[in-house]
Design a protein around this motif. Sequence first.
Motif, PDB file in Angstrom:
ATOM      1  N   THR A  52      -5.085 -11.520   7.924  1.00 24.14           N
ATOM      2  CA  THR A  52      -6.593 -12.202   8.190  1.00 24.14           C
ATOM      3  C   THR A  52      -6.276 -11.637   9.712  1.00 24.14           C
ATOM      4  O   THR A  52      -6.990 -11.863   9.894  1.00 24.14           O
ATOM      5  CB  THR A  52      -6.009 -14.057   8.584  1.00 24.14           C
ATOM      6  OG1 THR A  52      -5.090 -14.447   8.736  1.00 24.14           O
ATOM      7  CG2 THR A  52      -6.375 -13.924   6.693  1.00 24.14           C
ATOM      8  N   GLU A  56      -8.477  -4.655   9.718  1.00 29.07           N
ATOM      9  CA  GLU A  56      -9.745  -4.001   8.348  1.00 29.07           C
ATOM     10  C   GLU A  56      -9.929  -6.131   8.287  1.00 29.07           C
ATOM     11  O   GLU A  56     -11.240  -5.513   6.956  1.00 29.07           O
ATOM     12  CB  GLU A  56      -8.836  -2.955   7.462  1.00 29.07           C
ATOM     13  CG  GLU A  56      -8.249  -2.057   8.368  1.00 29.07           C
ATOM     14  CD  GLU A  56      -7.280  -2.057   8.619  1.00 29.07           C
ATOM     15  OE1 GLU A  56      -6.391  -1.027   8.806  1.00 29.07           O
ATOM     16  OE2 GLU A  56      -6.600  -3.234   9.446  1.00 29.07           O
ATOM     17  N   TYR A  57      -9.147  -6.501   8.495  1.00 30.58           N
ATOM     18  CA  TYR A  57      -9.895  -7.715   6.971  1.00 30.58           C
ATOM     19  C   TYR A  57     -10.550  -8.813   8.207  1.00 30.58           C
ATOM     20  O   TYR A  57     -10.379  -9.305   8.317  1.00 30.58           O
ATOM     21  CB  TYR A  57      -8.376  -8.903   6.965  1.00 30.58           C
ATOM     22  CG  TYR A  57      -8.755  -9.000   5.688  1.00 30.58           C
ATOM     23  CD1 TYR A  57      -8.578  -8.488   4.381  1.00 30.58           C
ATOM     24  CD2 TYR A  57      -8.810 -10.683   6.089  1.00 30.58           C
ATOM     25  CE1 TYR A  57      -8.807  -9.808   3.337  1.00 30.58           C
ATOM     26  CE2 TYR A  57      -8.519 -11.857   5.000  1.00 30.58           C
ATOM     27  CZ  TYR A  57      -8.758 -11.101   3.536  1.00 30.58           C
ATOM     28  OH  TYR A  57      -8.873 -12.193   2.458  1.00 30.58           O
ATOM     29  N   TYR A  58     -12.265  -8.164   7.337  1.00 30.28           N
ATOM     30  CA  TYR A  58     -12.697  -9.168   7.929  1.00 30.28           C
ATOM     31  C   TYR A  58     -13.213 -10.308   7.605  1.00 30.28           C
ATOM     32  O   TYR A  58     -13.937 -11.341   8.079  1.00 30.28           O
ATOM     33  CB  TYR A  58     -14.363  -7.883   8.116  1.00 30.28           C
ATOM     34  CG  TYR A  58     -14.706  -7.953   6.229  1.00 30.28           C
ATOM     35  CD1 TYR A  58     -14.982  -8.762   5.491  1.00 30.28           C
ATOM     36  CD2 TYR A  58     -13.897  -6.988   6.268  1.00 30.28           C
ATOM     37  CE1 TYR A  58     -15.979  -8.609   4.185  1.00 30.28           C
ATOM     38  CE2 TYR A  58     -14.528  -6.706   4.251  1.00 30.28           C
ATOM     39  CZ  TYR A  58     -15.364  -7.493   3.893  1.00 30.28           C
ATOM     40  OH  TYR A  58     -15.562  -7.410   2.604  1.00 30.28           O
ATOM     41  N   ASP A 196     -17.075 -13.582  -0.647  1.00 33.74           N
ATOM     42  CA  ASP A 196     -17.616 -12.056   0.202  1.00 33.74           C
ATOM     43  C   ASP A 196     -18.515 -11.657  -0.668  1.00 33.74           C
ATOM     44  O   ASP A 196     -17.988 -11.948  -1.402  1.00 33.74           O
ATOM     45  CB  ASP A 196     -15.901 -11.575   0.030  1.00 33.74           C
ATOM     46  CG  ASP A 196     -16.117  -9.987   1.262  1.00 33.74           C
ATOM     47  OD1 ASP A 196     -16.671 -10.486   1.820  1.00 33.74           O
ATOM     48  OD2 ASP A 196     -15.135  -9.908   0.565  1.00 33.74           O
ATOM     49  N   VAL A 203     -15.432  -0.006   3.328  1.00 33.08           N
ATOM     50  CA  VAL A 203     -14.881  -1.589   3.519  1.00 33.08           C
ATOM     51  C   VAL A 203     -14.049  -2.127   3.068  1.00 33.08           C
ATOM     52  O   VAL A 203     -13.201  -2.633   3.868  1.00 33.08           O
ATOM     53  CB  VAL A 203     -16.468  -1.971   4.833  1.00 33.08           C
ATOM     54  CG1 VAL A 203     -15.859  -3.249   5.410  1.00 33.08           C
ATOM     55  CG2 VAL A 203     -17.165  -1.367   5.204  1.00 33.08           C
ATOM     56  N   LEU A 204     -14.555  -2.166   2.162  1.00 35.84           N
ATOM     57  CA  LEU A 204     -14.306  -3.157   1.133  1.00 35.84           C
ATOM     58  C   LEU A 204     -12.791  -2.470   0.890  1.00 35.84           C
ATOM     59  O   LEU A 204     -11.842  -3.509   0.786  1.00 35.84           O
ATOM     60  CB  LEU A 204     -15.166  -2.758  -0.553  1.00 35.84           C
ATOM     61  CG  LEU A 204     -16.197  -4.363  -0.314  1.00 35.84           C
ATOM     62  CD1 LEU A 204     -16.610  -3.579  -1.403  1.00 35.84           C
ATOM     63  CD2 LEU A 204     -15.192  -5.756  -0.094  1.00 35.84           C
ATOM     64  N   ALA A 207     -10.258  -3.222   3.973  1.00 37.67           N
ATOM     65  CA  ALA A 207      -9.483  -4.798   3.216  1.00 37.67           C
ATOM     66  C   ALA A 207      -8.497  -5.214   3.019  1.00 37.67           C
ATOM     67  O   ALA A 207      -7.859  -6.049   3.174  1.00 37.67           O
ATOM     68  CB  ALA A 207     -11.188  -5.881   3.634  1.00 37.67           C
ATOM     69  N   TYR A 208      -8.039  -4.264   1.800  1.00 35.82           N
ATOM     70  CA  TYR A 208      -7.073  -4.104   0.866  1.00 35.82           C
ATOM     71  C   TYR A 208      -6.153  -3.179   0.171  1.00 35.82           C
ATOM     72  O   TYR A 208      -5.432  -3.514  -0.100  1.00 35.82           O
ATOM     73  CB  TYR A 208      -7.806  -4.217  -0.468  1.00 35.82           C
ATOM     74  CG  TYR A 208      -8.608  -5.734  -0.439  1.00 35.82           C
ATOM     75  CD1 TYR A 208      -7.879  -7.512  -0.907  1.00 35.82           C
ATOM     76  CD2 TYR A 208      -9.843  -5.875  -0.163  1.00 35.82           C
ATOM     77  CE1 TYR A 208      -8.215  -8.553  -1.343  1.00 35.82           C
ATOM     78  CE2 TYR A 208     -10.758  -7.110   0.043  1.00 35.82           C
ATOM     79  CZ  TYR A 208     -10.051  -8.571  -0.567  1.00 35.82           C
ATOM     80  OH  TYR A 208     -10.914  -9.244  -0.512  1.00 35.82           O
ATOM     81  N   ASP A 210      -5.043  -1.444   4.129  1.00 35.40           N
ATOM     82  CA  ASP A 210      -4.791  -1.386   5.733  1.00 35.40           C
ATOM     83  C   ASP A 210      -3.594  -0.449   6.185  1.00 35.40           C
ATOM     84  O   ASP A 210      -2.803  -0.298   5.489  1.00 35.40           O
ATOM     85  CB  ASP A 210      -4.862  -2.890   6.783  1.00 35.40           C
ATOM     86  CG  ASP A 210      -2.620  -2.813   5.584  1.00 35.40           C
ATOM     87  OD1 ASP A 210      -1.881  -3.140   6.635  1.00 35.40           O
ATOM     88  OD2 ASP A 210      -2.790  -4.111   4.836  1.00 35.40           O
ATOM     89  N   THR A 215      -1.006  -4.995   3.329  1.00 36.77           N
ATOM     90  CA  THR A 215      -1.546  -5.719   2.292  1.00 36.77           C
ATOM     91  C   THR A 215      -0.767  -5.025   1.084  1.00 36.77           C
ATOM     92  O   THR A 215       0.005  -5.479   0.279  1.00 36.77           O
ATOM     93  CB  THR A 215      -3.098  -4.776   2.070  1.00 36.77           C
ATOM     94  OG1 THR A 215      -3.252  -5.693   2.981  1.00 36.77           O
ATOM     95  CG2 THR A 215      -3.856  -6.096   1.334  1.00 36.77           C
ATOM     96  N   ARG A 315     -21.822  -9.875   6.085  1.00 38.83           N
ATOM     97  CA  ARG A 315     -20.206  -9.325   5.233  1.00 38.83           C
ATOM     98  C   ARG A 315     -19.935 -10.395   4.643  1.00 38.83           C
ATOM     99  O   ARG A 315     -19.338 -10.418   3.408  1.00 38.83           O
ATOM    100  CB  ARG A 315     -19.436  -9.421   6.318  1.00 38.83           C
ATOM    101  CG  ARG A 315     -20.024  -7.457   7.273  1.00 38.83           C
ATOM    102  CD  ARG A 315     -18.865  -7.705   8.138  1.00 38.83           C
ATOM    103  NE  ARG A 315     -18.462  -9.374   9.426  1.00 38.83           N
ATOM    104  CZ  ARG A 315     -18.109  -9.074  10.231  1.00 38.83           C
ATOM    105  NH1 ARG A 315     -17.013  -8.442  10.471  1.00 38.83           N
ATOM    106  NH2 ARG A 315     -18.041  -9.995  11.127  1.00 38.83           N
TER     107      ARG A 315
END
Length: 324
Positions: A52, A56-58, A196, A203-204, A207-208, A210, A215, A315
């Motif tokens: 979190t 990358e994890y927005y 989300d 972008v997605l 986030a998963y 990194d 992750t 977002r």
Amino acid sequence: MSTFDLTRLLPADHFGQALRHDVKNGMTAHPKWLPPKWFYDARGSELFEEITRLPEYYPTRAEREILTSRAREIAAITKARTLVELGSGSSEKTRLLLDALSELGTLAEYVPVDVSESALEAAGKSLAVEYPRLAVRAVVSDFTHGLGLSDGAGGPRLVAFLGGTLGNLLPDERAAFLTSLRAGLDPGDFVLLGTDLVKEPKVLVAAYDDAAGVTAAFNKNVLDVLNRELGADFDPEQFDHVALWDAKQEWIEMRLRSRRAQTVKIRELDLPVHFDEGEELRTEVSAKFRHTRIADELAAAGLRLAEWWTDEAGRFGLSLAVPA
């Protein structure tokens, strides 16, 4: 004077039985799968907290931005006497709602609901000190089995389900969950739902997946859970972390891909599990939403979308719904 108490809605052997059930079903399916709730042992929870904070994890930052700007508005609309939070964890973001409702003078009771008794104990006792006039009634429960909706302090109640966790449920599971939630609500109650939103796939996926590999470690940690709890002999180094965007379903999938042909033994289940080279085990689905989809899914469960907010960049979405 504040009070803290804890209620257990789950039998003592619930998690052991549920883990064996899920692993047997998932590992014998084609393709193989596991539900994401098994990520969250102590190490998995630490890794997720680290995720979190990654650039990358927005989602966590975006949801906090909305709550920071809208908490007083949410309090003014709901005038909640009881705040129930499903999957509360550390209750960190919830303090924004607790502050706003306390400032308004309506809040009498906070009900954090989580599978982790230790997390509830730590958060609950801390909150009882921070909010000396608040009754904290913690509930140990798996929200897919029992919601633990308290009516001890009376209505109106605000039920918060934050963090985008709704997206980890498959469509049929989401429908069943929302229907069950609606069944536990009274007229005048509210649901606050964090989701989300659909956006650029790059972008997605980032986030998963990194750059630092946090992750990937989080994903592989589920294999350590199976090794410890079920006597399995997974070698996490023989699996690669995979994150991909499914444009048709509009969800991210996390998978573990076998680097070679191998057979893993799960001793407690007397179950050999064969993986071909390149075969994948799905460990998480994280659905992303659009405004219309959220409104439609709520309506199908008997809930009406009353308010809708996003962060400035659009977002993440926060929905306030009421019984239809």
